[in-house]
Motif scaffolding. Structure first.
Motif, PDB file in Angstrom:
ATOM      1  N   VAL A 100      63.767  -0.485  65.730  1.00  0.00           N
ATOM      2  CA  VAL A 100      64.965   0.002  66.445  1.00  0.00           C
ATOM      3  C   VAL A 100      65.679  -1.164  67.129  1.00  0.00           C
ATOM      4  CG1 VAL A 100      65.740   1.414  68.393  1.00  0.00           C
ATOM      5  CG2 VAL A 100      64.086   2.332  66.788  1.00  0.00           C
TER       6      VAL A 100
ATOM      7  N   VAL B 137      67.371  -3.595  64.509  1.00  0.00           N
ATOM      8  CA  VAL B 137      68.574  -3.021  63.890  1.00  0.00           C
ATOM      9  C   VAL B 137      69.719  -3.019  64.907  1.00  0.00           C
ATOM     10  CG1 VAL B 137      69.587  -0.890  62.986  1.00  0.00           C
ATOM     11  CG2 VAL B 137      67.375  -1.632  62.170  1.00  0.00           C
TER      12      VAL B 137
ATOM     13  N   THR C  54      64.409   2.733  57.215  1.00  0.00           N
ATOM     14  CA  THR C  54      65.046   3.248  58.424  1.00  0.00           C
ATOM     15  C   THR C  54      66.553   3.082  58.350  1.00  0.00           C
ATOM     16  OG1 THR C  54      63.121   2.673  59.749  1.00  0.00           O
ATOM     17  CG2 THR C  54      65.158   3.024  60.946  1.00  0.00           C
ATOM     18  N   TYR C  55      66.980   1.875  57.971  1.00  0.00           N
ATOM     19  CA  TYR C  55      68.422   1.605  57.913  1.00  0.00           C
ATOM     20  C   TYR C  55      69.099   2.528  56.903  1.00  0.00           C
ATOM     21  CZ  TYR C  55      72.503  -1.314  58.655  1.00  0.00           C
ATOM     22  OH  TYR C  55      73.736  -1.767  59.023  1.00  0.00           O
TER      23      TYR C  55
ATOM     24  N   VAL D  12      69.447   5.997  58.584  1.00  0.00           N
ATOM     25  CA  VAL D  12      70.176   6.073  59.852  1.00  0.00           C
ATOM     26  C   VAL D  12      71.556   6.700  59.689  1.00  0.00           C
ATOM     27  CG1 VAL D  12      71.482   4.524  61.386  1.00  0.00           C
ATOM     28  CG2 VAL D  12      69.026   4.340  61.253  1.00  0.00           C
TER      29      VAL D  12
ATOM     30  N   LEU E 266      71.510  10.449  59.300  1.00  0.00           N
ATOM     31  CA  LEU E 266      71.228  11.096  60.576  1.00  0.00           C
ATOM     32  C   LEU E 266      72.429  11.013  61.521  1.00  0.00           C
ATOM     33  CD1 LEU E 266      67.531  10.064  61.250  1.00  0.00           C
ATOM     34  CD2 LEU E 266      68.397  12.283  60.574  1.00  0.00           C
ATOM     35  N   PHE E 267      73.162   9.893  61.451  1.00  0.00           N
ATOM     36  CA  PHE E 267      74.361   9.755  62.283  1.00  0.00           C
ATOM     37  C   PHE E 267      75.385  10.834  61.947  1.00  0.00           C
ATOM     38  CE2 PHE E 267      73.959   4.974  63.319  1.00  0.00           C
ATOM     39  CZ  PHE E 267      73.233   5.295  64.444  1.00  0.00           C
TER      40      PHE E 267
ATOM     41  N   GLY F 134      65.215  14.754  60.067  1.00  0.00           N
ATOM     42  CA  GLY F 134      64.714  13.407  59.767  1.00  0.00           C
ATOM     43  C   GLY F 134      63.288  13.450  59.253  1.00  0.00           C
TER      44      GLY F 134
END
Lengths: 123, 241
Positions: free
Chosen positions: A32, A35, B139-140, B143, B146-147, B185
């Motif tokens: 986190v 990023v 994760t990226y 993201v 999810l945004f 998620g």
């Protein structure tokens, strides 16, 4: 999220700590923080420090879900640090995060209780 | 903030400037150099020179002016706290404290606005532990989905009159709404994992090798690196204007 007149950036460290378990606290916090630093939110040179601060919150979250563990954690912190300095802004942030976390936890407990640790499995 | 992230991601993939053709490794090294020089900059002239160069980098990469402004002014509040805490002697020292994070923030935005994330994370995953490197990549990827979901969720809450509730009732309601995003998620990550297993995932996400493709555009990266060092050498020497 625009909670009041201000936009509040939640860490959600508590729910994350409860959901992913303490072992993954540092990995999740590092990802986190890195990023966010790459997106200009936070510094490159403080990625390590931010990770430690965030991971500590994530790591302590399961302990707070268990009263016995919590008392040990607080006593340990008090002995180690000597004193606990809490500023009003921090208290406010904790209150906001706690209310959000309570809502989130309540929802998960109703809809998907299997995601939450059972009593005694907090830490 | 959500729109900002999405715009940066779009810029990185759809941009057509020389910076977008340069290798990720060169740009990462240049970013590291700028951060290092900013941290060690002792004179405001050096910090101002590096900041001007970082602004030029953003302009030449066609980063939108609002995004550049947001990156430049983002750290100002934190710098102000730092300046007040340190009470530096003279405006020059205060200017250095303001300019340092500004340089790092501008160069970071330039880097992510010109480099698609697989190229950005591929070299990092070579030096990071495997679960962390793979986690960064995945994760990226998730993201932005999810945004988008978070944005729709917030619009729903506003339409249902979340602002008319008292604050004490509003926060748990927002928390419950966030619960739907968390569940989404969780389900998404499980589906992704099952898909990867079915496709023969070997336990390692292999990033593409574009990040190593050196080309003519990398000469530009090298030139900027030399320019930054020259700025420090010329402006950092006492007695020079």
């Amino acid at each position: 999220l625009p909670i009041t007149a201000f936009e509040y950036c939640m860490t959600l460290a508590g729910p994350v700590g409860v959901l992913v378990a303490p072992a993954a606290a540092f990995q999740v916090s590092f990802m986190v923080t890195l990023v966010l630093a790459l997106l200009g939110q936070g510094g490159f040179t403080v990625v390590g420090l931010n990770t430690l601060v965030l991971a500590l919150s994530v790591r302590l979250a399961p302990a707070t879900a268990d009263g016995h563990e919590m008392s040990h954690t607080v006593v340990g912190l008090m002995r180690g640090a000597g004193a606990l300095v809490v500023v009003p802004m921090l208290l406010l942030a904790v209150a906001v995060e706690a209310l959000l976390g309570a809502g989130l936890g309540g929802f998960l407990a109703r809809v998907r209780p299997d995601l939450l640790p059972r009593t005694g499995e907090g830490a | 903030v959500i729109n900002t992230f999405a715009r940066i991601d779009h810029l990185a993939s759809a941009g057509r400037t020389p910076w977008h053709r340069a290798s990720a490794l060169g740009k990462l090294l240049l970013t590291g150099l700028f951060v290092g020089l900013a941290v060690t900059a002792g004179r405001w002239e050096v910090a101002a020179g590096l900041c001007a160069t970082a602004l030029l980098l953003c302009a030449s990469a066609r980063v939108p002016a609002r995004l550049t402004l947001a990156a430049a002014t983002g750290p100002v509040l934190f710098s102000l706290v730092f300046v007040l805490a340190h009470a530096p002697s003279g405006w020059g020292a205060a200017a250095v404290l303001f300019l340092r994070p500004m340089i790092a923030s501008l160069v970071a935005v330039w880097l992510v606005a010109t480099t698609p994330y697989p190229d950005l994370f591929a070299p990092m995953s070579r030096v990071l532990p495997q679960p962390v490197g793979d986690g960064l990549f995945l994760t990226y990827r998730g993201v932005f989905t999810l945004f988008a979901r978070l944005e729709r969720m917030w619009a729903t809450l506003v339409l249902r009159g979340i602002h008319s509730r008292p604050l004490r009732g509003r926060l748990p309601a927002v928390g419950e709404a966030l619960g739907t995003v968390v569940l989404s998620g969780f389900d998404r990550s499980q589906r992704l994992y099952q898909t990867m297993q079915l496709r023969g995932h070997s336990g390692r996400v292999c990033g593409c090798r574009h990040w190593l493709d050196l080309g003519p555009a990398d000469l530009l990266t090298a030139l900027v690196a030399l320019w930054a060092v020259a700025v420090v050498l010329v402006l950092g020497t006492p007695g020079t204007p």
